[in-house]
Structure formats: C-alpha cells, structure tokens
Design a protein around this motif. Structure first.
Motif, PDB file in Angstrom:
ATOM      1  N   ASP A   1      27.681 127.435 -30.528  1.00 18.87           N
ATOM      2  CA  ASP A   1      26.837 128.310 -29.669  1.00 18.87           C
ATOM      3  C   ASP A   1      26.426 127.405 -28.377  1.00 18.87           C
ATOM      4  O   ASP A   1      25.604 127.622 -27.886  1.00 18.87           O
ATOM      5  N   SER A   2      27.085 125.975 -28.033  1.00 19.47           N
ATOM      6  CA  SER A   2      26.392 125.312 -27.330  1.00 19.47           C
ATOM      7  C   SER A   2      27.426 124.299 -26.883  1.00 19.47           C
ATOM      8  O   SER A   2      28.182 123.880 -27.682  1.00 19.47           O
ATOM      9  N   SER A   3      27.541 123.887 -25.395  1.00 19.39           N
ATOM     10  CA  SER A   3      28.253 122.906 -25.089  1.00 19.39           C
ATOM     11  C   SER A   3      27.826 121.338 -25.494  1.00 19.39           C
ATOM     12  O   SER A   3      26.559 121.659 -25.953  1.00 19.39           O
ATOM     13  N   VAL A   4      28.305 120.467 -25.342  1.00 13.80           N
ATOM     14  CA  VAL A   4      27.906 119.177 -25.655  1.00 13.80           C
ATOM     15  C   VAL A   4      28.192 118.173 -24.627  1.00 13.80           C
ATOM     16  O   VAL A   4      29.369 118.344 -24.204  1.00 13.80           O
ATOM     17  N   THR A   5      27.330 117.407 -23.821  1.00 15.38           N
ATOM     18  CA  THR A   5      27.800 116.343 -23.037  1.00 15.38           C
ATOM     19  C   THR A   5      27.221 114.927 -23.399  1.00 15.38           C
ATOM     20  O   THR A   5      26.144 114.901 -23.943  1.00 15.38           O
ATOM     21  N   TYR A   6      28.103 114.142 -23.679  1.00 16.26           N
ATOM     22  CA  TYR A   6      27.708 112.766 -24.079  1.00 16.26           C
ATOM     23  C   TYR A   6      28.384 111.704 -23.233  1.00 16.26           C
ATOM     24  O   TYR A   6      29.592 111.939 -22.657  1.00 16.26           O
ATOM     25  N   ALA A   7      27.870 110.620 -23.179  1.00 17.03           N
ATOM     26  CA  ALA A   7      28.490 109.322 -22.747  1.00 17.03           C
ATOM     27  C   ALA A   7      28.849 108.388 -23.834  1.00 17.03           C
ATOM     28  O   ALA A   7      28.251 108.453 -24.794  1.00 17.03           O
ATOM     29  N   CYS A   8      30.113 107.909 -23.508  1.00 18.95           N
ATOM     30  CA  CYS A   8      30.623 106.986 -24.714  1.00 18.95           C
ATOM     31  C   CYS A   8      30.623 105.509 -23.673  1.00 18.95           C
ATOM     32  O   CYS A   8      31.301 105.504 -22.945  1.00 18.95           O
ATOM     33  N   ILE A   9      30.146 104.432 -24.594  1.00 18.87           N
ATOM     34  CA  ILE A   9      30.253 103.266 -24.017  1.00 18.87           C
ATOM     35  C   ILE A   9      31.144 102.537 -24.988  1.00 18.87           C
ATOM     36  O   ILE A   9      30.544 102.369 -26.384  1.00 18.87           O
ATOM     37  N   GLN A  10      32.156 101.864 -24.923  1.00 18.87           N
ATOM     38  CA  GLN A  10      32.858 101.187 -25.374  1.00 18.87           C
ATOM     39  C   GLN A  10      32.897  99.580 -25.197  1.00 18.87           C
ATOM     40  O   GLN A  10      33.075  99.193 -23.896  1.00 18.87           O
ATOM     41  N   VAL A  11      32.528  98.665 -25.881  1.00 18.44           N
ATOM     42  CA  VAL A  11      32.580  97.618 -25.918  1.00 18.44           C
ATOM     43  C   VAL A  11      33.054  96.536 -26.891  1.00 18.44           C
ATOM     44  O   VAL A  11      33.259  96.996 -28.259  1.00 18.44           O
ATOM     45  N   LYS A  12      33.481  95.146 -26.767  1.00 23.64           N
ATOM     46  CA  LYS A  12      34.382  94.591 -27.958  1.00 23.64           C
ATOM     47  C   LYS A  12      33.160  94.143 -28.997  1.00 23.64           C
ATOM     48  O   LYS A  12      32.189  93.709 -28.756  1.00 23.64           O
ATOM     49  N   ALA A  13      33.308  94.732 -30.202  1.00 25.45           N
ATOM     50  CA  ALA A  13      32.518  94.410 -31.379  1.00 25.45           C
ATOM     51  C   ALA A  13      31.985  92.943 -31.490  1.00 25.45           C
ATOM     52  O   ALA A  13      33.189  91.966 -31.485  1.00 25.45           O
ATOM     53  N   GLY A  14      30.938  92.386 -31.564  1.00 25.90           N
ATOM     54  CA  GLY A  14      30.411  91.322 -32.011  1.00 25.90           C
ATOM     55  C   GLY A  14      30.530  90.328 -30.575  1.00 25.90           C
ATOM     56  O   GLY A  14      30.228  89.060 -30.744  1.00 25.90           O
ATOM     57  N   SER A  15      30.435  90.674 -29.439  1.00 28.31           N
ATOM     58  CA  SER A  15      30.657  90.028 -28.157  1.00 28.31           C
ATOM     59  C   SER A  15      29.550  89.914 -27.474  1.00 28.31           C
ATOM     60  O   SER A  15      29.376  89.099 -26.417  1.00 28.31           O
ATOM     61  N   LEU A  16      28.517  90.485 -28.015  1.00 25.58           N
ATOM     62  CA  LEU A  16      27.163  90.281 -27.283  1.00 25.58           C
ATOM     63  C   LEU A  16      26.460  88.851 -27.649  1.00 25.58           C
ATOM     64  O   LEU A  16      26.173  88.343 -28.615  1.00 25.58           O
ATOM     65  N   GLU A  17      26.355  88.119 -26.641  1.00 23.94           N
ATOM     66  CA  GLU A  17      25.803  86.856 -26.682  1.00 23.94           C
ATOM     67  C   GLU A  17      24.339  86.683 -26.481  1.00 23.94           C
ATOM     68  O   GLU A  17      23.562  85.758 -26.819  1.00 23.94           O
ATOM     69  N   GLY A  18      23.877  87.628 -25.856  1.00 17.40           N
ATOM     70  CA  GLY A  18      22.639  87.632 -25.262  1.00 17.40           C
ATOM     71  C   GLY A  18      22.124  88.868 -24.713  1.00 17.40           C
ATOM     72  O   GLY A  18      22.969  89.738 -24.595  1.00 17.40           O
ATOM     73  N   TYR A  19      20.697  89.347 -24.705  1.00 20.23           N
ATOM     74  CA  TYR A  19      20.159  90.717 -24.442  1.00 20.23           C
ATOM     75  C   TYR A  19      19.039  90.376 -23.686  1.00 20.23           C
ATOM     76  O   TYR A  19      18.285  89.655 -24.096  1.00 20.23           O
ATOM     77  N   THR A  20      18.485  91.471 -22.737  1.00 17.23           N
ATOM     78  CA  THR A  20      17.281  91.523 -22.010  1.00 17.23           C
ATOM     79  C   THR A  20      16.636  90.209 -21.742  1.00 17.23           C
ATOM     80  O   THR A  20      17.199  89.343 -20.985  1.00 17.23           O
ATOM     81  N   ALA A  21      15.812  89.886 -22.610  1.00 18.82           N
ATOM     82  CA  ALA A  21      15.069  88.801 -22.228  1.00 18.82           C
ATOM     83  C   ALA A  21      15.673  87.333 -22.408  1.00 18.82           C
ATOM     84  O   ALA A  21      15.514  86.550 -21.751  1.00 18.82           O
ATOM     85  N   ASN A  22      16.648  87.404 -23.199  1.00 15.46           N
ATOM     86  CA  ASN A  22      17.697  86.131 -23.457  1.00 15.46           C
ATOM     87  C   ASN A  22      18.540  86.116 -22.548  1.00 15.46           C
ATOM     88  O   ASN A  22      19.251  84.796 -22.163  1.00 15.46           O
ATOM     89  N   ASP A  23      18.974  86.929 -21.820  1.00 13.35           N
ATOM     90  CA  ASP A  23      19.954  86.971 -20.803  1.00 13.35           C
ATOM     91  C   ASP A  23      19.400  86.938 -19.210  1.00 13.35           C
ATOM     92  O   ASP A  23      20.185  86.684 -18.464  1.00 13.35           O
ATOM     93  N   ALA A  24      18.175  87.306 -19.205  1.00  6.03           N
ATOM     94  CA  ALA A  24      17.457  87.764 -17.976  1.00  6.03           C
ATOM     95  C   ALA A  24      17.166  86.403 -17.152  1.00  6.03           C
ATOM     96  O   ALA A  24      16.747  85.401 -17.630  1.00  6.03           O
ATOM     97  N   VAL A  25      17.204  86.230 -15.721  1.00  4.43           N
ATOM     98  CA  VAL A  25      16.943  85.198 -14.893  1.00  4.43           C
ATOM     99  C   VAL A  25      15.829  85.762 -14.045  1.00  4.43           C
ATOM    100  O   VAL A  25      16.026  86.305 -13.137  1.00  4.43           O
ATOM    101  N   CYS A  26      14.495  85.251 -14.417  1.00  4.17           N
ATOM    102  CA  CYS A  26      13.540  85.743 -13.741  1.00  4.17           C
ATOM    103  C   CYS A  26      13.039  84.865 -12.694  1.00  4.17           C
ATOM    104  O   CYS A  26      13.162  83.715 -12.715  1.00  4.17           O
ATOM    105  N   LYS A  27      12.627  85.699 -11.426  1.00  4.06           N
ATOM    106  CA  LYS A  27      12.393  84.474 -10.129  1.00  4.06           C
ATOM    107  C   LYS A  27      10.774  85.022  -9.930  1.00  4.06           C
ATOM    108  O   LYS A  27      10.374  85.938 -10.147  1.00  4.06           O
TER     109      LYS A  27
END
Length: 118
Positions: free
Chosen positions: A92-118
């Motif tokens: 009774d409903s359509s569905v809309t979704y985003a799919c994000i595909q990335v290599k498993a285990g490849s994240l080396e840093g994120y957010t605060a660990n990867d940000a360069v603040c100025k």
C-alpha cells in the motif's frame, strides 16, 4: 576546479546513480523509488562493498539472508558485503531509499578524527 559538486535528483525517477554525476571517488550512491507492491527482481550480495540504506519516504521491507525486515521512513540499515539482500515496497505504499556503497573496512577516520579545523 571547485571543491564540491551539486546535482538535483528528480522526484519519481526509479533509480538515479550519482557516481558519475558527482564525480565520487570513494563511494557509490543511488536514490531508488519502488512503486507500491513492486520489488527489486533479484537477490544480490557484493564481493567487497558494504551498503548503507536510508529509507527516505514510504515503507517496505528488506529480505537479508532470508530474514524479513520491515522498513519505514527514517530507518537506516547496513548490510555486510556477503549479506544476500532484496528490497521491495509495501503493498500500500511506495518506498524511496538512498543506497550508499563503500568498501568494507576502508574507513580510516571520521568526523573529528578527519576534520581540519581553521
């Protein structure tokens, strides 16, 4: 050259892949819409890539390794590369979704660990 890319995804498109449109270098992103009662006609898995699904609108279900999971707007789900998956819209409903595909285990840093603040 600009340090960003911007595109608009037209409403109602069945599938829009953003890899080329945004010149992505580390991920594949698609926006998908299934009409009520419709489903992806195949089960699939991946060799190296995990997928993150964001349910943007509507409701449906995912079948992952034989387990049925109800989904609705606001839900997020991660599937390991080897997970066998298939998605469908609710009767009774359509569905809309985003799919994000990335290599498993490849994240080396994120957010605060990867940000360069100025």
């Amino acid at each position: 050259m600009k340090n960003y890319s911007k595109v608009s995804v037209p409403a109602g498109e069945a599938r829009v892949e953003l890899h080329d449109r945004l010149q992505l270098t580390g991920a594949e992103v698609s926006v998908n819409t299934l009409p009520a009662g419709a489903g992806v006609p195949f089960v699939h898995s991946h060799k190296k890539n995990e997928e993150i699904y964001a349910i943007l609108a509507g409701k449906g279900k995912a079948v992952i390794d034989g387990e049925e999971i109800e989904l609705s707007a606001g839900d997020w789900i991660r599937v390991a590369p080897e997970g066998e998956r298939q998605f469908s819209a609710a009767a009774d409903s359509s569905v809309t979704y985003a799919c994000i595909q990335v290599k498993a285990g490849s994240l080396e840093g994120y957010t605060a660990n990867d940000a360069v603040c100025k």
